[in-house]
Design a protein around this motif. Structure first.
Motif, PDB file in Angstrom:
ATOM      1  N   LEU A   1       0.804  -1.229   0.000  1.00  0.00           N
ATOM      2  CA  LEU A   1       0.000   0.000   0.000  1.00  0.00           C
ATOM      3  C   LEU A   1       0.834   1.276   0.000  1.00  0.00           C
ATOM      4  CD1 LEU A   1      -2.949  -0.673   2.484  1.00  0.00           C
ATOM      5  CD2 LEU A   1      -3.033  -0.442   0.003  1.00  0.00           C
ATOM      6  N   ARG A   2       2.092   1.180   0.310  1.00  0.00           N
ATOM      7  CA  ARG A   2       2.917   2.389   0.468  1.00  0.00           C
ATOM      8  C   ARG A   2       2.931   3.253  -0.784  1.00  0.00           C
ATOM      9  NH1 ARG A   2       7.779  -0.661   3.719  1.00  0.00           N
ATOM     10  NH2 ARG A   2       6.492  -1.084   5.568  1.00  0.00           N
ATOM     11  N   ASP A   3       3.178   2.664  -1.932  1.00  0.00           N
ATOM     12  CA  ASP A   3       3.207   3.457  -3.163  1.00  0.00           C
ATOM     13  C   ASP A   3       1.846   4.072  -3.452  1.00  0.00           C
ATOM     14  OD1 ASP A   3       5.858   2.863  -3.490  1.00  0.00           O
ATOM     15  OD2 ASP A   3       5.598   1.642  -5.287  1.00  0.00           O
ATOM     16  N   GLU A   4       0.796   3.309  -3.224  1.00  0.00           N
ATOM     17  CA  GLU A   4      -0.554   3.837  -3.458  1.00  0.00           C
ATOM     18  C   GLU A   4      -0.834   5.037  -2.552  1.00  0.00           C
ATOM     19  OE1 GLU A   4      -4.184   4.300  -5.257  1.00  0.00           O
ATOM     20  OE2 GLU A   4      -2.526   3.005  -5.877  1.00  0.00           O
ATOM     21  N   ILE A   5      -0.420   4.964  -1.319  1.00  0.00           N
ATOM     22  CA  ILE A   5      -0.619   6.080  -0.385  1.00  0.00           C
ATOM     23  C   ILE A   5       0.127   7.316  -0.875  1.00  0.00           C
ATOM     24  CG2 ILE A   5      -0.100   6.911   1.953  1.00  0.00           C
ATOM     25  CD1 ILE A   5      -0.650   3.953   2.875  1.00  0.00           C
TER      26      ILE A   5
ATOM     27  N   CYS B   1       1.132   8.000  -3.908  1.00  0.00           N
ATOM     28  CA  CYS B   1       0.533   8.475  -5.168  1.00  0.00           C
ATOM     29  C   CYS B   1      -0.774   9.215  -4.931  1.00  0.00           C
ATOM     30  CB  CYS B   1       0.306   7.306  -6.130  1.00  0.00           C
ATOM     31  SG  CYS B   1       1.811   6.673  -6.864  1.00  0.00           S
ATOM     32  N   GLN B   2      -1.606   8.709  -4.051  1.00  0.00           N
ATOM     33  CA  GLN B   2      -2.884   9.367  -3.784  1.00  0.00           C
ATOM     34  C   GLN B   2      -2.686  10.731  -3.123  1.00  0.00           C
ATOM     35  OE1 GLN B   2      -5.941   8.603  -4.807  1.00  0.00           O
ATOM     36  NE2 GLN B   2      -5.053   6.884  -5.912  1.00  0.00           N
TER      37      GLN B   2
ATOM     38  N   LYS C   1      -1.416  13.036  -5.889  1.00  0.00           N
ATOM     39  CA  LYS C   1      -2.541  13.376  -6.770  1.00  0.00           C
ATOM     40  C   LYS C   1      -3.435  14.425  -6.114  1.00  0.00           C
ATOM     41  CE  LYS C   1      -6.453  11.256  -9.115  1.00  0.00           C
ATOM     42  NZ  LYS C   1      -7.207  10.019  -9.316  1.00  0.00           N
TER      43      LYS C   1
END
Length: 104
Positions: free
Chosen positions: A13-17, A19-20, A23
């Protein structure tokens, strides 16, 4: 606190966090929302780093977009987490309260 705990406990989840949050910071007209997002990014840099694939992008994002008073702090925190690895235990609400002010 939940975002930081999720990033510490779940590596995928780290990259998604990151990136979000990035964004959310791009072309966001809400000043209060942007301020909260910088705090969230700051907390992430204190407790876990993105993957090596995303790390360079996040460094460039910070260099190009972070408010001038946060650039050095965010960059230093990110390098520390990349070198030392993530914090092992999620922070308590009191621990977050004691450090979040530095990202305002």
């Amino acid at each position: 606190q939940e975002i930081v705990a999720s990033g510490i406990q779940c590596t995928p989840l780290r990259d998604e966090i990151y990136c979000q949050i990035a964004k959310h910071l791009i072309d966001n007209p809400g000043q209060q929302s942007v301020a909260q997002a910088w705090k969230a990014l700051g907390l992430c840099t204190l407790y876990f780093a993105p993957s090596t694939d995303l790390s360079n992008y996040i460094h460039v994002f910070i260099r190009d977009r972070a408010p001038s008073h946060l650039k050095e702090l965010l960059t230093r925190n990110l390098y520390t987490r990349e070198y030392d690895g993530p914090v092992r235990q999620p922070p308590t609400p009191d621990q977050i309260s004691s450090v979040v002010h530095q990202f305002a």
